[in-house]
Design a protein around this motif. Structure first.
Motif, PDB file in Angstrom:
ATOM      1  N   ALA A   1      -4.236   4.835  -8.401  1.00 44.87           N
ATOM      2  CA  ALA A   1      -4.989   5.067  -7.169  1.00 44.87           C
ATOM      3  C   ALA A   1      -5.110   6.564  -6.936  1.00 44.87           C
ATOM      4  CB  ALA A   1      -4.296   4.395  -5.993  1.00 44.87           C
TER       5      ALA A   1
ATOM      6  N   TYR B   1      -5.226   0.117   1.830  1.00 45.75           N
ATOM      7  CA  TYR B   1      -4.696  -0.050   0.476  1.00 45.75           C
ATOM      8  C   TYR B   1      -3.175  -0.080   0.456  1.00 45.75           C
ATOM      9  CZ  TYR B   1      -3.161   4.755  -0.295  1.00 45.75           C
ATOM     10  OH  TYR B   1      -2.497   5.942  -0.230  1.00 45.75           O
ATOM     11  N   CYS B   2      -2.669  -0.687  -0.611  1.00 44.68           N
ATOM     12  CA  CYS B   2      -1.236  -0.741  -0.872  1.00 44.68           C
ATOM     13  C   CYS B   2      -1.034  -0.943  -2.363  1.00 44.68           C
ATOM     14  CB  CYS B   2      -0.565  -1.868  -0.078  1.00 44.68           C
ATOM     15  SG  CYS B   2      -1.098  -3.523  -0.570  1.00 44.68           S
ATOM     16  N   ARG B   3       0.205  -0.882  -2.780  1.00 47.27           N
ATOM     17  CA  ARG B   3       0.537  -1.153  -4.183  1.00 47.27           C
ATOM     18  C   ARG B   3       1.211  -2.510  -4.259  1.00 47.27           C
ATOM     19  NH1 ARG B   3       4.073   2.425  -8.430  1.00 47.27           N
ATOM     20  NH2 ARG B   3       3.162   1.507 -10.288  1.00 47.27           N
TER      21      ARG B   3
ATOM     22  N   TYR C   1      -2.785  -1.239  -7.668  1.00 42.00           N
ATOM     23  CA  TYR C   1      -3.157  -0.860  -6.307  1.00 42.00           C
ATOM     24  C   TYR C   1      -4.257  -1.807  -5.833  1.00 42.00           C
ATOM     25  CZ  TYR C   1      -0.349   3.307  -6.744  1.00 42.00           C
ATOM     26  OH  TYR C   1       0.705   4.160  -6.903  1.00 42.00           O
TER      27      TYR C   1
END
Length: 195
Positions: free
Chosen positions: A161, A176-178, A185
């Motif tokens: 990302a 967004y997040c992982r 991501y």
């Protein structure tokens, strides 16, 4: 000789299990603390926020979103997804070590359609990112009570990302997040809903 190797393998195996258990416990404790901090922050935020109204784009000469300080942290928005019963304070500054306590603005502003918000993948924050449906409505309320509504258009995944991937889309809101399991991501891209 074989007995000695077996003992060594057994000791290493036990040590690895113990370390894994410790890591899981630490993560669960941090998630519990984060959930409690989010609840306390939301309660204070609800008391301090003025009456909500629809935000009107194009009327903001200053693109800097105002902040509200709660317990020494500057918050820039309240993120809500009513269909999923999600309500999260959004910190103004991106600080990786504080992400357990709330998602944060990575960059941008709701006022010029460039807002990017990052959070943790846990159930207390952005655990919904992997399964959110297209068309789900998301509201961002700034600290003056102006509410902006968005609709999920698509969900993207990437191994990395970088800044270009996060901000390079034409979407006015990206969450967004992982993903903890795939280590990819996840970016939820949202369109603005005009009223």
């Amino acid at each position: 000789m074989r007995k000695g190797k077996f003992s060594l393998v057994l000791c290493v195996g036990v040590a690895l299990v113990a370390i894994s258990f410790f890591i899981v416990v630490v993560f669960l404790v941090q998630e519990h603390i984060g959930t409690n901090k989010i609840r306390a922050t939301l309660a204070k935020m609800e008391e301090l926020l003025p009456e909500r109204c629809e935000g009107v784009l194009g009327t903001y000469s200053n693109l800097n979103m105002p902040v509200l300080q709660i317990d020494g942290v500057d918050y820039v928005a309240l993120l809500e997804i009513s269909s999923l019963r999600v309500s999260l304070p959004v910190a103004d500054k991106w600080e990786r070590d504080k992400l357990f306590y709330s998602p944060a603005r990575f960059c941008g502003s709701a006022y010029d359609h460039t807002l990017v918000i990052g959070g943790m993948d846990g159930a207390h924050q952005f655990g919904f990112c992997d399964e959110i449906d297209r068309g789900t409505l998301i509201t961002i309320t700034d600290m003056t009570g102006s509410r902006f509504t968005y609709k999920v258009d698509r969900v993207d995944r990437a191994k990395n990302a970088d800044n270009t991937w996060l901000t390079g889309s034409d979407y006015p809101l990206t969450l967004y997040c992982r993903d903890t399991y795939s280590l990819e991501y996840i970016a939820v891209r949202c369109d603005f809903v005009y009223h």
